[in-house]
Design a protein around this motif. Structure first.
Motif, PDB file in Angstrom:
ATOM      1  N   SER A 103       0.847  -1.181   0.000  1.00  0.00           N
ATOM      2  CA  SER A 103       0.000   0.000   0.000  1.00  0.00           C
ATOM      3  C   SER A 103       0.890   1.240   0.000  1.00  0.00           C
ATOM      4  O   SER A 103       2.087   1.158   0.256  1.00  0.00           O
ATOM      5  N   VAL A 104       0.285   2.390  -0.274  1.00  0.00           N
ATOM      6  CA  VAL A 104       1.046   3.633  -0.316  1.00  0.00           C
ATOM      7  C   VAL A 104       1.203   4.156   1.106  1.00  0.00           C
ATOM      8  O   VAL A 104       0.268   4.689   1.691  1.00  0.00           O
ATOM      9  N   ASN A 105       2.385   3.952   1.678  1.00  0.00           N
ATOM     10  CA  ASN A 105       2.736   4.540   2.967  1.00  0.00           C
ATOM     11  C   ASN A 105       4.245   4.664   3.046  1.00  0.00           C
ATOM     12  O   ASN A 105       4.969   4.173   2.181  1.00  0.00           O
ATOM     13  N   ILE A 106       4.718   5.301   4.086  1.00  0.00           N
ATOM     14  CA  ILE A 106       6.143   5.583   4.183  1.00  0.00           C
ATOM     15  C   ILE A 106       6.966   4.315   4.370  1.00  0.00           C
ATOM     16  O   ILE A 106       8.101   4.237   3.911  1.00  0.00           O
ATOM     17  N   PHE A 107       6.416   3.299   5.002  1.00  0.00           N
ATOM     18  CA  PHE A 107       7.171   2.071   5.223  1.00  0.00           C
ATOM     19  C   PHE A 107       7.391   1.296   3.922  1.00  0.00           C
ATOM     20  O   PHE A 107       8.486   0.795   3.674  1.00  0.00           O
TER      21      PHE A 107
END
Length: 172
Positions: A103-107
């Motif tokens: 998914s689109v996240n910083i991790f």
């Protein structure tokens, strides 16, 4: 579609700004930090990475932009045409394939970016070894070049993540 987006102007301007900042930051870091360790920022690729990561709904043709950025990077910094012209689009391609599973996240951005930076610098090192442009050992490369380079690029990714996400969301 890119032709209806303000990104048609922002993307190439960002590539040029990042290209010039790469050299300036490298010059500053080479004088301020420890001798023997090479912290090499990769803002040009970071800008392309953010465009790939945040603009998944718009057909940016990011591989073509990354090849153009690689050509400019090669001609401006390395003087050997072809290394980054090939490596930047390959890293974007690998990033896009990996992106499908996260998914689109910083991790997820951090994980994919670390893999891409490792790929860029290892392939560049390998190409330079093939052309006999470096005699650096693998262990020296890993500890004195790749390690510090990953650290500085991860710091830049984290520091610029929110501003770039807001910019790309605003342009979308």
């Amino acid at each position: 579609m890119l032709s209806h987006s303000p990104l048609r102007y922002i993307l190439p301007i960002g590539i040029l700004i990042a290209l010039f900042l790469d050299g300036s930051i490298s010059l500053v870091f080479s004088h301020l930090l420890f001798n023997g360790y090479y912290f090499i920022p990769q803002l040009t690729f970071l800008w392309l990475f953010y465009a790939m990561f945040f603009q998944y709904r718009i057909n940016l043709r990011i591989e073509w932009w990354s090849a153009l950025a690689g050509l400019l990077f090669d001609s401006y910094y390395t003087g050997i045409l072809g290394v980054y012209v090939f490596i930047f689009p390959l890293a974007i391609y690998v990033g896009k394939k990996l992106y499908k599973y996260f998914s689109v996240n910083i991790f997820s951005a951090l994980l994919i970016y670390i893999i891409d930076i490792f790929l860029i610098y290892y392939l560049s090192f390998f190409a330079n070894r093939l052309k006999h442009l470096t005699e650096m050992s693998d262990s020296f490369f890993l500890t004195h070049v790749l390690g510090p380079t990953l650290i500085i690029n991860v710091i830049l990714l984290i520091f610029l993540y929110i501003p770039c996400q807001l910019l790309f969301d605003h342009l979308n």
